[in-house]
Scaffold this motif. Structure first.
Motif, PDB file in Angstrom:
ATOM      1  N   HIS A 159     -31.604 -29.968 -84.130  1.00  9.35           N
ATOM      2  CA  HIS A 159     -31.071 -30.978 -83.801  1.00  9.35           C
ATOM      3  C   HIS A 159     -31.170 -31.892 -82.608  1.00  9.35           C
ATOM      4  CE1 HIS A 159     -27.790 -29.272 -81.648  1.00  9.35           C
ATOM      5  NE2 HIS A 159     -28.291 -28.306 -82.221  1.00  9.35           N
ATOM      6  N   VAL A 160     -31.627 -31.371 -81.619  1.00  7.49           N
ATOM      7  CA  VAL A 160     -31.977 -32.093 -80.510  1.00  7.49           C
ATOM      8  C   VAL A 160     -33.197 -32.424 -80.237  1.00  7.49           C
ATOM      9  CG1 VAL A 160     -31.549 -31.792 -77.718  1.00  7.49           C
ATOM     10  CG2 VAL A 160     -29.787 -30.962 -79.464  1.00  7.49           C
ATOM     11  N   ALA A 172     -25.708 -30.106 -77.989  1.00  6.59           N
ATOM     12  CA  ALA A 172     -25.415 -31.518 -78.817  1.00  6.59           C
ATOM     13  C   ALA A 172     -24.837 -32.459 -78.025  1.00  6.59           C
ATOM     14  CB  ALA A 172     -25.057 -31.240 -80.021  1.00  6.59           C
ATOM     15  N   LEU A 173     -23.839 -32.058 -77.480  1.00 10.78           N
ATOM     16  CA  LEU A 173     -22.845 -33.020 -76.622  1.00 10.78           C
ATOM     17  C   LEU A 173     -23.890 -33.437 -75.343  1.00 10.78           C
ATOM     18  CD1 LEU A 173     -19.415 -31.240 -76.360  1.00 10.78           C
ATOM     19  CD2 LEU A 173     -20.083 -33.151 -77.805  1.00 10.78           C
ATOM     20  N   GLY A 182     -29.582 -38.314 -73.792  1.00  6.95           N
ATOM     21  CA  GLY A 182     -30.871 -39.030 -74.775  1.00  6.95           C
ATOM     22  C   GLY A 182     -31.980 -37.784 -74.818  1.00  6.95           C
ATOM     23  N   ALA A 204     -27.267 -33.634 -75.205  1.00  5.54           N
ATOM     24  CA  ALA A 204     -28.147 -34.878 -75.843  1.00  5.54           C
ATOM     25  C   ALA A 204     -27.593 -36.172 -76.025  1.00  5.54           C
ATOM     26  CB  ALA A 204     -28.755 -34.060 -77.104  1.00  5.54           C
ATOM     27  N   GLU A 205     -26.179 -36.042 -76.567  1.00  6.81           N
ATOM     28  CA  GLU A 205     -25.404 -37.399 -76.807  1.00  6.81           C
ATOM     29  C   GLU A 205     -25.413 -38.072 -75.408  1.00  6.81           C
ATOM     30  OE1 GLU A 205     -21.657 -36.723 -78.212  1.00  6.81           O
ATOM     31  OE2 GLU A 205     -22.381 -35.983 -80.140  1.00  6.81           O
ATOM     32  N   ARG A 206     -25.233 -37.235 -74.110  1.00  5.01           N
ATOM     33  CA  ARG A 206     -24.950 -38.084 -72.810  1.00  5.01           C
ATOM     34  C   ARG A 206     -26.347 -38.591 -72.419  1.00  5.01           C
ATOM     35  NH1 ARG A 206     -20.705 -36.476 -68.851  1.00  5.01           N
ATOM     36  NH2 ARG A 206     -19.022 -36.151 -70.101  1.00  5.01           N
ATOM     37  N   ASP A 227     -18.540 -30.833 -86.345  1.00  3.84           N
ATOM     38  CA  ASP A 227     -18.234 -31.739 -85.254  1.00  3.84           C
ATOM     39  C   ASP A 227     -18.177 -30.795 -83.914  1.00  3.84           C
ATOM     40  OD1 ASP A 227     -16.106 -32.954 -83.254  1.00  3.84           O
ATOM     41  OD2 ASP A 227     -17.644 -34.822 -84.033  1.00  3.84           O
TER      42      ASP A 227
END
Length: 354
Positions: free
Chosen positions: A228-229, A141-142, A148, A144-146, A327
């Motif tokens: 979720h990704v 998840a982290l 996209g 994917a935040e970076r 989180d």
């Protein structure tokens, strides 16, 4: 805060009991054999234990036992033949549920089967709360935040030392041998498939130029991450030598004669490294690294922290992946006191929990 531990008399179950007691939680020991449950209570120095006998095929007994607690942790592997019955009973008792499963087809079946039921009951079901799946899923998840939307994620497991697997782990290998022998499920273009060739056959270790051969392996985060990704391809890999050893069928009759699990001294020598490599649609790359000791002990920590957070903070109802329930950075930071370290790197950028 009270948790019901199903399979409390097993190797992983006793570690979860000990960790829950260390954290100040009240425990209910649930299983099929009252004598073994009493022995488990004595092994963790629990006086006047709350013991509930509930065979996996007695739905009413399971519901009654789980109803005495705030949530359920299922440690009774192999999970494929029995886990669904425990999930069903937890939902019927309106209790949150986590388990320590690593069996990829079982985990996918829980997502496929129980989402609507859990939502209707207002409870969260979180399979695979173990040493590898939770950190790997949260790191994904982290990443994917970076980056996209992603073209691919490879999750790679490297484990050294530890004194060998527990009897429960070996029975799970027996139960999963067919999927292990074909390398497990791979997520590709919106579905999980078998038979796709690996995109990597070797990896470079952190802080090293050494290349390590790897092979496809049925890792649980291959199931959870795509929930979720936004990603086109997810595959699981393990060190080739480990994958080869576990692909050899085991005679189930010899397992009962083996030690219950590795001794504490052996577990203290174990080190794991989990790599989560991501490639964005535009070609940018990032890597997450999780390193720590003692897979069984770390699983106990993660399972207890997972269920504690569900009770204390709640999450949306349904069957969830770890990053949908917690989180990511906050959960990963909670593992630092247990010597689990993590980093996320993109180019020269560096985010660390150490």
């Amino acid at each position: 805060m009270k948790i019901a531990v199903y399979g409390a008399s097993g190797y992983q179950g006793k570690l979860v009991l000990a960790e829950a007691i260390r954290r100040g939680l009240t425990v209910v020991l649930v299983g099929r054999d009252a004598v073994r449950l009493q022995h488990a209570a004595a092994a963790v120095d629990l006086s006047s234990p709350d013991v509930r006998v509930a065979p996996v095929d007695d739905h009413d007994a399971l519901v009654a036992a789980f109803g005495t607690a705030d949530a359920v942790v299922n440690c009774a592997g192999p999970f494929a033949p029995t886990g669904a019955a425990v999930v069903r009973a937890a939902i019927a008792a309106s209790r949150h549920y986590v388990d320590t499963a690593g069996e990829q087809p079982y985990i996918k079946a829980i997502f496929d089967t129980f989402g609507v039921q859990a939502q209707a009951a207002g409870v969260t079901v979180l399979p695979a709360a173990n040493d590898a799946c939770v950190p790997g899923d949260l790191i994904a998840a982290l990443l994917a935040e970076r980056l996209g939307p992603l073209e691919e994620i490879s999750s790679i497991h490297l484990i050294a030392g530890g004194g060998g697997p527990s009897r429960g782990s070996l029975r799970s290998v027996v139960e999963s041998i067919d999927i292990i022998m074909v390398g497990g499920l791979v997520y590709h273009d919106g579905d999980w498939r078998v038979g796709l060739p690996p995109r990597k056959t070797s990896i470079i270790l952190p802080r090293s130029a050494q290349a390590v051969p790897v092979a496809k392996f049925p890792l649980p985060e291959v199931v959870t991450i795509p929930h979720h990704v936004q990603v086109r391809h997810v595959e699981g890999l393990a060190e080739a030598a480990l994958a080869a050893r576990l692909s050899v069928p085991i005679d189930p009759s010899i397992i009962s004669g083996l030690p219950e699990g590795p001794a504490e001294q052996a577990r203290a020598t174990q080190r794991f490294t989990y790599l989560i490599d991501a490639v964005a649609l535009d070609g940018r790359r990032a890597r997450g690294v999780v390193e720590g000791p003692d897979t069984y002990g770390t699983t106990a920590v993660i399972a207890v922290e997972s269920v504690r957070r569900l009770i204390a903070d709640s999450a949306k109802p349904g069957v969830l992946a770890p990053a949908q329930a917690y989180d990511p950075a906050a959960f990963l930071h909670s593992l630092l006191p247990h010597n689990v370290r993590w980093t996320v790197q993109e180019g020269e950028e560096h985010t660390a929990g150490n």
